[in-house]
Write a protein that holds these residues in place. Structure first.
Motif, PDB file in Angstrom:
ATOM      1  N   PHE A 129       0.831  -1.101   0.022  1.00 36.41           N
ATOM      2  CA  PHE A 129       0.010   0.028   0.085  1.00 36.41           C
ATOM      3  C   PHE A 129       0.859   1.155  -0.122  1.00 36.41           C
ATOM      4  CE2 PHE A 129      -2.133   3.390   2.106  1.00 36.41           C
ATOM      5  CZ  PHE A 129      -2.932   3.533   1.475  1.00 36.41           C
ATOM      6  N   GLU A 130       1.895   1.317   0.688  1.00 36.38           N
ATOM      7  CA  GLU A 130       2.815   2.592   0.814  1.00 36.38           C
ATOM      8  C   GLU A 130       3.411   2.936  -0.407  1.00 36.38           C
ATOM      9  OE1 GLU A 130       2.637   4.451   3.364  1.00 36.38           O
ATOM     10  OE2 GLU A 130       1.630   2.911   4.581  1.00 36.38           O
ATOM     11  N   ARG A 131       3.630   1.825  -1.314  1.00 40.63           N
ATOM     12  CA  ARG A 131       4.279   2.430  -2.467  1.00 40.63           C
ATOM     13  C   ARG A 131       3.236   2.875  -3.773  1.00 40.63           C
ATOM     14  NH1 ARG A 131       7.629  -2.413  -5.233  1.00 40.63           N
ATOM     15  NH2 ARG A 131       5.746  -3.471  -5.190  1.00 40.63           N
ATOM     16  N   PHE A 132       1.753   2.022  -3.512  1.00 44.11           N
ATOM     17  CA  PHE A 132       0.906   2.621  -4.164  1.00 44.11           C
ATOM     18  C   PHE A 132       0.491   3.839  -3.738  1.00 44.11           C
ATOM     19  CE2 PHE A 132      -3.994   3.290  -3.695  1.00 44.11           C
ATOM     20  CZ  PHE A 132      -4.124   3.247  -5.309  1.00 44.11           C
ATOM     21  N   LEU A 133       0.549   4.369  -2.456  1.00 41.68           N
ATOM     22  CA  LEU A 133       0.027   5.686  -1.981  1.00 41.68           C
ATOM     23  C   LEU A 133       0.985   6.623  -2.541  1.00 41.68           C
ATOM     24  CD1 LEU A 133      -1.629   7.715  -0.345  1.00 41.68           C
ATOM     25  CD2 LEU A 133       0.057   6.856   1.631  1.00 41.68           C
ATOM     26  N   ALA A 134       2.321   6.362  -2.682  1.00 42.50           N
ATOM     27  CA  ALA A 134       3.287   7.459  -3.192  1.00 42.50           C
ATOM     28  C   ALA A 134       3.134   7.504  -4.695  1.00 42.50           C
ATOM     29  CB  ALA A 134       4.819   6.703  -3.064  1.00 42.50           C
ATOM     30  N   GLN A 135       2.757   6.611  -5.343  1.00 47.99           N
ATOM     31  CA  GLN A 135       2.326   6.656  -6.940  1.00 47.99           C
ATOM     32  C   GLN A 135       1.030   7.400  -6.943  1.00 47.99           C
ATOM     33  OE1 GLN A 135       2.288   2.337  -8.078  1.00 47.99           O
ATOM     34  NE2 GLN A 135       4.452   2.571  -8.231  1.00 47.99           N
ATOM     35  N   PHE A 136       0.086   7.320  -6.243  1.00 50.90           N
ATOM     36  CA  PHE A 136      -1.068   7.965  -6.247  1.00 50.90           C
ATOM     37  C   PHE A 136      -0.810   9.324  -6.004  1.00 50.90           C
ATOM     38  CE2 PHE A 136      -5.064   9.333  -4.412  1.00 50.90           C
ATOM     39  CZ  PHE A 136      -6.077   8.934  -5.454  1.00 50.90           C
ATOM     40  N   LYS A 137      -0.219   9.703  -4.976  1.00 53.79           N
ATOM     41  CA  LYS A 137       0.112  11.179  -4.624  1.00 53.79           C
ATOM     42  C   LYS A 137       0.947  11.918  -5.948  1.00 53.79           C
ATOM     43  CE  LYS A 137       0.140  10.846   0.134  1.00 53.79           C
ATOM     44  NZ  LYS A 137       1.060  11.171   1.612  1.00 53.79           N
ATOM     45  N   GLN A 138       1.963  11.051  -6.679  1.00 56.33           N
ATOM     46  CA  GLN A 138       2.501  11.475  -7.599  1.00 56.33           C
ATOM     47  C   GLN A 138       1.492  11.884  -9.016  1.00 56.33           C
ATOM     48  OE1 GLN A 138       5.673   9.077  -8.495  1.00 56.33           O
ATOM     49  NE2 GLN A 138       7.051   9.801  -7.108  1.00 56.33           N
ATOM     50  N   GLN A 139       0.533  10.952  -9.034  1.00 52.66           N
ATOM     51  CA  GLN A 139      -0.336  11.114 -10.224  1.00 52.66           C
ATOM     52  C   GLN A 139      -1.390  12.204  -9.809  1.00 52.66           C
ATOM     53  OE1 GLN A 139      -2.630   7.362 -10.774  1.00 52.66           O
ATOM     54  NE2 GLN A 139      -3.645   8.180 -12.752  1.00 52.66           N
ATOM     55  N   TYR A 140      -1.836  12.566  -8.647  1.00 47.78           N
ATOM     56  CA  TYR A 140      -2.582  13.570  -8.394  1.00 47.78           C
ATOM     57  C   TYR A 140      -2.118  14.658  -7.562  1.00 47.78           C
ATOM     58  CZ  TYR A 140      -6.009  10.509 -10.570  1.00 47.78           C
ATOM     59  OH  TYR A 140      -6.848   9.729 -11.215  1.00 47.78           O
ATOM     60  N   PRO A 141      -0.973  15.266  -7.904  1.00 45.57           N
ATOM     61  CA  PRO A 141      -0.221  16.168  -6.811  1.00 45.57           C
ATOM     62  C   PRO A 141      -1.085  17.323  -6.448  1.00 45.57           C
ATOM     63  CG  PRO A 141       0.422  16.718  -9.198  1.00 45.57           C
ATOM     64  CD  PRO A 141      -0.386  15.351  -9.319  1.00 45.57           C
ATOM     65  N   TRP A 142      -2.105  17.561  -7.005  1.00 49.90           N
ATOM     66  CA  TRP A 142      -3.037  18.805  -6.612  1.00 49.90           C
ATOM     67  C   TRP A 142      -4.024  18.337  -5.093  1.00 49.90           C
ATOM     68  CZ3 TRP A 142      -8.017  17.201  -7.305  1.00 49.90           C
ATOM     69  CH2 TRP A 142      -8.385  16.530  -8.212  1.00 49.90           C
ATOM     70  N   LEU A 143      -3.955  16.860  -5.224  1.00 46.34           N
ATOM     71  CA  LEU A 143      -4.680  16.587  -3.924  1.00 46.34           C
ATOM     72  C   LEU A 143      -4.178  17.006  -2.650  1.00 46.34           C
ATOM     73  CD1 LEU A 143      -6.407  13.186  -4.723  1.00 46.34           C
ATOM     74  CD2 LEU A 143      -7.477  15.339  -4.448  1.00 46.34           C
ATOM     75  N   PRO A 144      -4.530  17.491  -1.619  1.00 47.88           N
ATOM     76  CA  PRO A 144      -4.126  17.587  -0.216  1.00 47.88           C
ATOM     77  C   PRO A 144      -3.577  16.221   0.368  1.00 47.88           C
ATOM     78  CG  PRO A 144      -6.077  18.925  -0.297  1.00 47.88           C
ATOM     79  CD  PRO A 144      -5.951  17.964  -1.678  1.00 47.88           C
ATOM     80  N   ALA A 145      -2.468  16.266   1.110  1.00 43.92           N
ATOM     81  CA  ALA A 145      -2.038  14.855   1.248  1.00 43.92           C
ATOM     82  C   ALA A 145      -2.878  13.910   2.168  1.00 43.92           C
ATOM     83  CB  ALA A 145      -0.705  15.133   2.167  1.00 43.92           C
ATOM     84  N   ASP A 146      -3.579  14.741   3.098  1.00 42.27           N
ATOM     85  CA  ASP A 146      -4.595  13.942   3.770  1.00 42.27           C
ATOM     86  C   ASP A 146      -5.952  13.496   2.871  1.00 42.27           C
ATOM     87  OD1 ASP A 146      -3.348  14.576   5.881  1.00 42.27           O
ATOM     88  OD2 ASP A 146      -4.616  15.928   6.848  1.00 42.27           O
ATOM     89  N   LEU A 147      -6.173  14.075   2.014  1.00 43.86           N
ATOM     90  CA  LEU A 147      -7.507  13.773   1.296  1.00 43.86           C
ATOM     91  C   LEU A 147      -6.800  12.564   0.226  1.00 43.86           C
ATOM     92  CD1 LEU A 147     -10.256  14.166   0.087  1.00 43.86           C
ATOM     93  CD2 LEU A 147      -9.454  15.796  -1.322  1.00 43.86           C
ATOM     94  N   ALA A 148      -5.562  12.639  -0.277  1.00 45.51           N
ATOM     95  CA  ALA A 148      -5.019  11.575  -1.067  1.00 45.51           C
ATOM     96  C   ALA A 148      -5.115  10.477  -0.311  1.00 45.51           C
ATOM     97  CB  ALA A 148      -3.751  11.967  -1.764  1.00 45.51           C
ATOM     98  N   HIS A 149      -4.432  10.445   1.093  1.00 44.41           N
ATOM     99  CA  HIS A 149      -4.361   9.280   1.692  1.00 44.41           C
ATOM    100  C   HIS A 149      -5.793   8.715   2.146  1.00 44.41           C
ATOM    101  CE1 HIS A 149      -3.821   7.003   5.354  1.00 44.41           C
ATOM    102  NE2 HIS A 149      -2.404   6.972   5.156  1.00 44.41           N
ATOM    103  N   ARG A 150      -6.621   9.497   2.266  1.00 43.55           N
ATOM    104  CA  ARG A 150      -8.150   8.855   2.589  1.00 43.55           C
ATOM    105  C   ARG A 150      -8.684   8.326   1.343  1.00 43.55           C
ATOM    106  NH1 ARG A 150     -13.346   9.972   2.223  1.00 43.55           N
ATOM    107  NH2 ARG A 150     -13.183  11.950   1.417  1.00 43.55           N
ATOM    108  N   TYR A 151      -8.459   8.919   0.323  1.00 41.64           N
ATOM    109  CA  TYR A 151      -9.114   8.221  -1.026  1.00 41.64           C
ATOM    110  C   TYR A 151      -8.356   6.937  -1.465  1.00 41.64           C
ATOM    111  CZ  TYR A 151     -11.599  12.471  -2.860  1.00 41.64           C
ATOM    112  OH  TYR A 151     -12.475  13.559  -2.943  1.00 41.64           O
ATOM    113  N   ALA A 152      -7.073   6.761  -1.177  1.00 44.09           N
ATOM    114  CA  ALA A 152      -6.211   5.767  -1.435  1.00 44.09           C
ATOM    115  C   ALA A 152      -6.623   4.588  -0.586  1.00 44.09           C
ATOM    116  CB  ALA A 152      -4.727   5.857  -1.190  1.00 44.09           C
TER     117      ALA A 152
END
Length: 526
Positions: free
Chosen positions: A409-432
């Protein structure tokens, strides 16, 4: 097998009608649809509206069941633990538990022996083994009273229980099942080698369907459904036991959970919850009321506070409780089990299949950790009765959003955040965490927060509401804030009523637009 349809019409026929939208019903529907059976699932309320969203949120073998010599149950649950962690690493993950040693309750040798068994009753690859710790040096010792000097650490798993139910229902639908929430089975009779069932929608309209078999997975209502709508007797029964939980502001900073031994031999957990909170539970009390009306009592709240105060330096009172929830566990009734805590968490499947008559399978008991195995065994039995020999398939299959490479999951989360850099970190984490690889379907074509639409609460945008409405059967603020998410906890109490009303108004004015099914077909697994 009967041709599948996503539109239910009067007189539609299915191979299997599953009654109950909790974890067992959703699991059975998923397994059966993946074996090529045409399936209709009906649930009288929302998915996971009752017992299945009121658990302690653990995927665990049940360490304390070893004390009752439930070795078979513990082994089965431990085997399932890692299977589930691989199937949905976004909503399930490993969790380390700290057990402080209280010499007056259980001797250290007994705990060490139990943990040794727990480590070795089933193959373990994802989770580290247990070990002893010095509480004066381990971070988990800092919040505890000074008299606690030693303890033990072992591994289990955490699960977002309500989302686990929804994902099983979603996978069932994507394998061809039809899922009807807010639809109650009123009556069913055998005729001509099949079941003729009457369903009633929330708006009062009646829907008549036929089914080759029925799976009664109604949880606390399993007996009521048998004796009422189905007009049958049973060899087993369930014992209704209420479990209540409280949630407080965070009581410790580290990421371990605690398991505490009470003088009455009950076990109480204190678990990191929703970043800012601590989840505390559970009680075990005989329950004789309506399972839909279960609620915590003042005595239960005080009991849980007292349990925590035996161990933590920071004392709590009922005034510190931010939220509570209660559920009724339908435990398999056994002779001689007077103490609700001693009642088995195992399950029994009862098949009623007279010659030339449509079969009826009823589920008694069970726990969330063993739901997949229960569903597999149930569909094995139903498959034989329906002459459908398709093999089991769910052991190695990810749940929707869980197809994360190496379950990392941690690697997936890092990639997800890179794909959507405009998402706030907390929101990106919750969506993932909530949606895994399906999070991109929530975001859609948006390239900014503004394009996610209206904000109904901090971090809750219209794009997510639309996804939950069209894909996950959400129909109200309660469905969204307290089951498919726990965002209700993060809304300021003074504004919760207005947030709830705003979401309910949105649902009332926004028609459902069911998304087309994915290309997955049952033939891939059958």
């Amino acid at each position: 097998m009967t041709q599948r349809t996503q539109q239910v019409t009067q007189g539609s026929r299915y191979d299997l009608l599953v009654v109950g939208g909790g974890i067992n019903g959703a699991g059975i529907a998923r397994d059966a649809a993946g074996r090529g059976l045409s399936v209709l699932l009906c649930e009288q309320d929302d998915l996971a509206a009752h017992t299945s969203s009121a658990s302690t949120k653990l995927i665990h073998g049940g360490l304390r069941y070893l004390e009752y010599r439930e070795f078979g149950l513990v082994r089965k649950a431990l085997q399932e633990r890692e299977t589930l962690l691989r199937a949905a690493p976004h909503i399930m993950w490993p969790l380390r538990f700290v057990m402080p040693h209280m010499p007056n309750l259980r001797p250290a040798w007994m705990i060490r022996a139990g943990l040794f068994l727990y480590d070795h009753l089933a193959r373990r690859e994802l989770l580290p083994p247990s070990r002893g710790i010095d509480m004066r040096r381990h971070p988990a010792g800092a919040p505890l009273v000074e008299s606690i000097r030693r303890g033990f650490v072992y591994s289990d798993g955490w699960v977002n229980d309500a989302r686990l139910v929804v994902l099983n229902a979603l996978d069932a639908e994507e394998h061809g099942a039809t899922v009807l929430t807010r639809t109650k089975l009123v009556n069913a009779v055998r005729a001509g080698g099949e079941w003729h069932a009457q369903l009633r929608r929330a708006d009062g309209t009646q829907l008549d369907v036929r089914a080759g078999a029925i799976a009664n997975a109604a949880g606390p209502w399993v007996g009521e459904l048998l004796h009422g709508a189905l007009g049958r007797d049973a060899n087993h029964s369930v014992r209704l036991v209420k479990g209540s939980h409280i949630v407080t502001k965070r009581l410790f900073e580290h990421d371990h959970a605690y398991i505490f031994q009470n003088p009455d031999k009950r076990i109480i957990f204190a678990i990191p919850y929703e970043h800012d909170y601590t989840l505390i539970g559970t009680t075990d009390i005989e329950y004789r009321g309506d399972p839909a009306q279960v609620a915590i009592t003042a005595d239960e709240t005080q009991y849980l506070c007292d349990s925590i105060n035996r161990y933590f330096k920071q004392q709590i009172t009922p005034a510190d409780v931010r939220w509570t929830y209660s559920g009724v566990r339908p435990l398999l009734e056994e002779e001689g089990a007077d103490n609700p805590s001693a009642v088995t968490r195992d399950y029994r499947l009862e098949l009623d299949a007279p010659a030339s008559e449509a079969p009826l399978l009823s589920v008694f008991g069970g726990k969330i950790t063993t739901f997949r195995k229960l569903a597999e065994e149930a569909v094995d039995e139903l498959g034989r009765a329906l002459h459908n020999p398709a093999p089991a398939w769910t052991a190695g299959a990810p749940l929707p959003g869980g197809d994360i490479a190496q379950a990392n999951f941690e690697r997936f989360l890092a990639q997800f955040k890179q794909q959507y850099p405009w998402l706030p970190a907390d929101l990106a984490h919750r969506y993932a965490r909530a949606y895994g690889t399906r999070a991109k379907s929530v975001i859609g074509q948006a390239h900014s927060l503004a394009e996610l639409g209206r904000a109904f609460a901090p971090g809750l945008y219209e794009a997510e509401l639309r996804y939950l409405r069209d894909t996950e059967w959400a129909r109200s603020a309660q469905d969204v804030l307290w089951r498919r998410s726990k965002l209700g906890l993060h809304v300021e109490p003074g504004t919760l009523a207005s947030v709830t009303q705003g979401i309910d108004d949105w649902f009332a004015s926004s028609p459902v637009e069911r998304k087309p099914l994915r290309q997955t077909t049952a033939s891939q697994h059958a």
